[in-house]
Design an enzyme around this catalytic site. Structure first.
Site, PDB file in Angstrom:
ATOM      1  CG  ASP A   1      55.607  23.115  33.725  1.00 18.49           C
ATOM      2  OD1 ASP A   1      54.887  22.192  34.174  1.00 18.49           O
ATOM      3  OD2 ASP A   1      55.144  24.115  33.145  1.00 18.49           O
TER       4      ASP A   1
ATOM      5  CD  GLU B   1      44.281  40.070  43.684  1.00 21.11           C
ATOM      6  OE1 GLU B   1      43.437  40.231  42.766  1.00 21.11           O
ATOM      7  OE2 GLU B   1      45.398  39.562  43.488  1.00 21.11           O
TER       8      GLU B   1
ATOM      9  CG  HIS C   1      45.419  40.637  39.698  1.00 22.24           C
ATOM     10  ND1 HIS C   1      44.767  39.667  40.417  1.00 22.24           N
ATOM     11  CD2 HIS C   1      45.785  40.023  38.535  1.00 22.24           C
ATOM     12  CE1 HIS C   1      44.726  38.544  39.743  1.00 22.24           C
ATOM     13  NE2 HIS C   1      45.346  38.727  38.592  1.00 22.24           N
ATOM     14  CB  ILE C   2      47.781  45.988  36.494  1.00 17.93           C
ATOM     15  CG1 ILE C   2      48.965  46.461  37.374  1.00 17.93           C
ATOM     16  CG2 ILE C   2      46.486  46.555  37.038  1.00 17.93           C
ATOM     17  CD1 ILE C   2      50.297  46.431  36.730  1.00 17.93           C
TER      18      ILE C   2
END
Length: 308
Positions: A172, A264, A283-284
């Site tokens: 990160d 999209e 995109h689910i």
């Protein structure tokens, strides 16, 4: 009483909670009608959106009395946050509410792609028996999962992965390698290059920024372990989808699951058709029955709090 405009789908029980206290326009199709959306936005005190609504430009200019934009999700790249703040509009995301849904998607995709045996139904039903070809898949336990971005979704993914016996490493950009959260979650903090070289599966959980755009291009994919798996549930533009397809065809990548795209809905893409070991979803990853309820209730509660 505030006027609340909800222009994308929201759990109807959460909508009812808002309707009990305020005037609500709920129309999940409104996002597709720009002119009407701008007209309704002009008298909205609150606008509630998902990822399709672009809260910038003409729509932002139309929000002349708006005080709150509620985001049914966590990504904010569709909202001009600084411009909202300059107008006195508070932007409220549903931080953490869909973490489990995304994490489960990542783990399921990782298991499916490492094993490589779950696309054989048509062949077996047709009388074929590809046992030899499909009998060399990899078990999930003992594999190394690399997580890039170690917020709530990354940490939830790590917990599930460790429960399956995976070694988990994470990077990160906002955390030092010895940050306490790594030890607290049983995860090894590493540098980005080290993660890319050593992970059997890599999952991305970072926002779209100048520093993450094109993060996984052809060169970085070429630095991954041969046969490793790549999963992107963060945002399009972070991964070069054509480079993914090319790496899948050469075997450099052993599999890929892509849930987010530069544009999209995804336009017709010849390079992705008949591509081996590729899982595409619309995109689910963060959307499930349960997560939709959690996200919706969280935003409804925060909107109600803002006017209490």
């Amino acid at each position: 009483m505030a006027r609340i405009v909800i222009c994308e789908f929201m759990d109807e029980r959460a909508v009812a909670r808002l309707e009990a206290a305020h005037e609500v326009l709920y129309d999940p199709q409104l996002v597709g009608d720009g002119a009407r959306l701008r007209a309704e936005a002009a008298t909205a005190d609150v606008l509630v959106v998902r990822n399709l609504t672009q809260v910038r430009g003409e729509l932002l200019a139309a929000l002349t009395r708006c005080k709150v934009v509620g985001r049914l999700g966590v990504g904010l790249d569709n909202i001009d946050v600084p411009a909202c703040e300059a107008r006195g509009i508070k932007v409220i995301p549903a931080t953490g509410a869909n973490a489990l849904s995304v994490a489960e998607y990542v783990i399921a995709s990782t298991m499916l792609l490492l094993r490589g045996a779950f696309a054989s139904s048509a062949a077996v039903a047709a009388g074929q028996w590809p046992r030899a070809a499909l009998g060399n898949g990899r078990e999930t336990a003992g594999q190394t999962l690399g997580i890039i971005g170690f917020g709530s979704i990354g940490q939830t993914t790590a917990r599930l992965a460790r429960g399956l016996g995976m070694r988990v490493i994470a990077y990160d950009a906002m955390l030092q390698r010895d940050a306490p959260v790594f030890a607290q979650t049983g995860v090894e903090g590493v540098g980005l290059d080290e993660l890319v070289r050593n992970a059997d599966a890599i999952t991305l959980h970072v926002p779209l920024l100048d520093t993450t755009r094109g993060l996984f291009n052809a060169a970085r994919i070429g630095e991954m372990k041969k046969g490793a798996v790549l999963i992107n549930t963060s945002r399009g533009h972070i991964v070069d989808i054509d480079a993914v397809a090319a790496a899948l065809r050469t075997g450099q990548l052993g599999g890929a699951a892509i849930d987010v795209f530069d544009v999209e809905p995804l336009p017709v893409s010849p390079s992705l058709q008949d591509c081996p070991n590729l899982l595409l979803t619309p995109h689910i990853s963060g959307v499930s029955t349960q997560s939709n309820e959690r996200v919706s209730v969280m935003i409804a509660d925060k909107v109600l709090e803002s006017f209490s």
